[in-house]
Design an enzyme around this catalytic site. Structure first.
Site, mmCIF file in Angstrom:
data_model
loop_
_atom_site.group_PDB
_atom_site.id
_atom_site.type_symbol
_atom_site.label_atom_id
_atom_site.label_comp_id
_atom_site.label_asym_id
_atom_site.label_seq_id
_atom_site.Cartn_x
_atom_site.Cartn_y
_atom_site.Cartn_z
ATOM 1 N N GLY A 44 4.699 7.005 0.478
ATOM 2 C CA GLY A 44 5.934 6.373 -0.078
ATOM 3 C C GLY A 44 5.624 4.904 0.492
ATOM 4 N N GLY B 297 7.838 0.899 1.287
ATOM 5 C CA GLY B 297 8.977 0.282 1.862
ATOM 6 C C GLY B 297 8.738 -1.200 1.927
ATOM 7 N N GLY B 298 9.594 -1.890 2.566
ATOM 8 C CA GLY B 298 9.494 -3.160 3.068
ATOM 9 C C GLY B 298 8.361 -3.336 3.853
ATOM 10 N N GLY C 212 5.677 -1.735 4.474
ATOM 11 C CA GLY C 212 4.139 -1.387 4.162
ATOM 12 C C GLY C 212 4.308 0.028 3.298
ATOM 13 N N LYS D 207 -0.619 4.030 7.520
ATOM 14 C CA LYS D 207 0.336 2.884 7.023
ATOM 15 C C LYS D 207 -0.578 1.563 6.873
ATOM 16 C CE LYS D 207 4.595 0.238 8.496
ATOM 17 N NZ LYS D 207 5.417 0.139 9.274
ATOM 18 N N ASP E 169 15.876 -2.446 14.845
ATOM 19 C CA ASP E 169 16.043 -2.056 13.349
ATOM 20 C C ASP E 169 16.332 -0.442 13.630
ATOM 21 O OD1 ASP E 169 16.555 -2.112 10.900
ATOM 22 O OD2 ASP E 169 13.991 -2.208 10.318
#
Length: 377
Positions: A34, A36-37, A39, A56, A145
């Site tokens: 997958g 995302g923002g 990596g 990652k 976060d």
């Protein structure tokens, strides 16, 4: 169930083909998991350690992005807790960086919000996340976060905290003044307003997650990021008691007041009114789980004073001016992902902040002078 937030940490293989041209020395990349923002994650074979890993990969590392990546990598390889995903090693190849995580089987918490997961299971996993957070805080690390996409439910029953990419270390600021990095819906007011932030910002974030996990909705919502930030700072949270009727699983009426007391304390605007630590929040979740409703209901605090609310309103009103100034010079808000949006406030916005705040205070002084003169006449 709504669309899950973009994955930001290691997950199990999804069977997606690996994009051509992606190579990392020492790893045999098998498939895309997958992106995302923060990596892209691949299932890979670590040819040095001879184990399967979640790799990652982050591209375009330079400046602040490089510093943030190196901090995340160092943190993950140093933190040793059963509730935090394990990182084996990391490295860089020019502007490309990588971290080899343990390969997990399961899904992040955003996929479970609207499922039949029992109330007891929800409280239990919230307590586990709070314990992992407390461990990080004891090491001097503030996550900053906390959100469902950064909490992973492994198939072996473990609950793991992911993604320390925007974490803060003591006396080592990473985020520049005028820049907010994180997910707006879970940001603490003191972080939005650029006032000092400590571990209680993570308590707030987990409180928002708990509200969402138990009711199916968040305590503050808005269509645009800057509007959401203003609402978090200026308006009361939605009442937990008003949202339980739409909860994904039924909640016994007898426990609702105690749950409301715990969660509303965690998401107080004033950090001093929240649980003093993530460990205390974990204790509250565990008390709810054991049926000690009276113990946690007794901690319910009185509403915050009007003076505090007005101060938050004044600051956030100036922050709204910042955000509006930013929109004229930055990428349109509608083109950003709400789950991974990074709010970057420019120097022009900072000037607008102070002009707005000074104007507000000047108006207040004028009103007071009018009242005083009227009293003398």
């Amino acid at each position: 169930m709504g669309s899950p937030e973009a994955p930001s940490g290691p997950t199990a293989p999804s069977g997606k083909p690996t994009p051509e041209g992606v190579e990392v020395e020492g790893f045999a990349i098998e498939r895309l998991v997958g992106s995302g923002g923060s990596g892209t994650v691949y299932a890979a074979r670590d040819e040095v350690l001879e184990i399967n890993v979640a790799l990652k990969v982050v591209q375009g590392l330079e400046g602040t992005h490089l510093s943030r990546f190196e901090r995340e990598a160092e943190l993950h390889t140093q933190l040793d807790h059963p509730g935090i995903v394990r990182a084996y090693r990391w490295g860089r190849e020019g502007a490309k960086g990588w971290i080899a995580f343990e390969l997990l089987d399961g899904a992040d918490l955003s996929r479970y919000v609207r499922t039949e997961l029992s109330v007891e299971h929800r409280l239990g996993l919230l307590a586990q996340v709070a314990r992992a957070l407390h461990y990080g805080h004891e090491q001097g690390v503030i996550h900053r976060d906390i959100k469902p996409a950064n909490i992973f439910l492994a198939s072996d029953g473990r609950v793991l905290l992911l993604d320390f990419g925007v974490a803060k270390l003591p006396d080592k600021p990473l985020t520049a003044t005028g820049r907010l990095v994180g997910t707006p819906a879970y940001m603490a007011p003191e972080y939005i307003l650029e006032t000092p932030v400590d571990h209680r910002a993570d308590v707030f974030g987990l409180g928002v997650v708990a509200f969402q996990l138990l009711t199916g909705s968040r305590p503050w919502v808005a269509n645009e990021a800057h509007t959401l930030l203003v609402r978090i700072c200026t308006t009361p949270a939605a009442r937990f008691e008003d949202r339980v009727d739409a909860a994904p699983v039924p909640i016994s009426p007898e426990v609702v007041p105690a749950m409301a007391a715990v969660i509303h304390r965690a998401i107080s605007h004033d950090p001093k009114r929240r649980q003093a630590s993530a460990a205390e929040l974990a204790n509250d979740f565990e008390t709810l789980l054991s049926g000690g409703f009276d113990d946690v209901t007794a901690t319910r605090q009185r509403p915050e004073t009007a003076a505090a609310d007005r101060l938050a309103w004044a600051r956030a009103r100036a922050a709204r001016i910042q955000a509006e100034a930013q929109r004229a010079t930055d990428i349109p808000d509608s083109t950003r992902s709400d789950a991974t949006r990074a709010m970057e406030l420019t120097a022009t916005s900072n000037r607008a902040f102070w002009m707005g705040l000074v104007g507000l205070l000047a108006g207040a002084v004028v009103v007071l002078l009018v009242i005083v003169l009227a009293g003398l006449m």
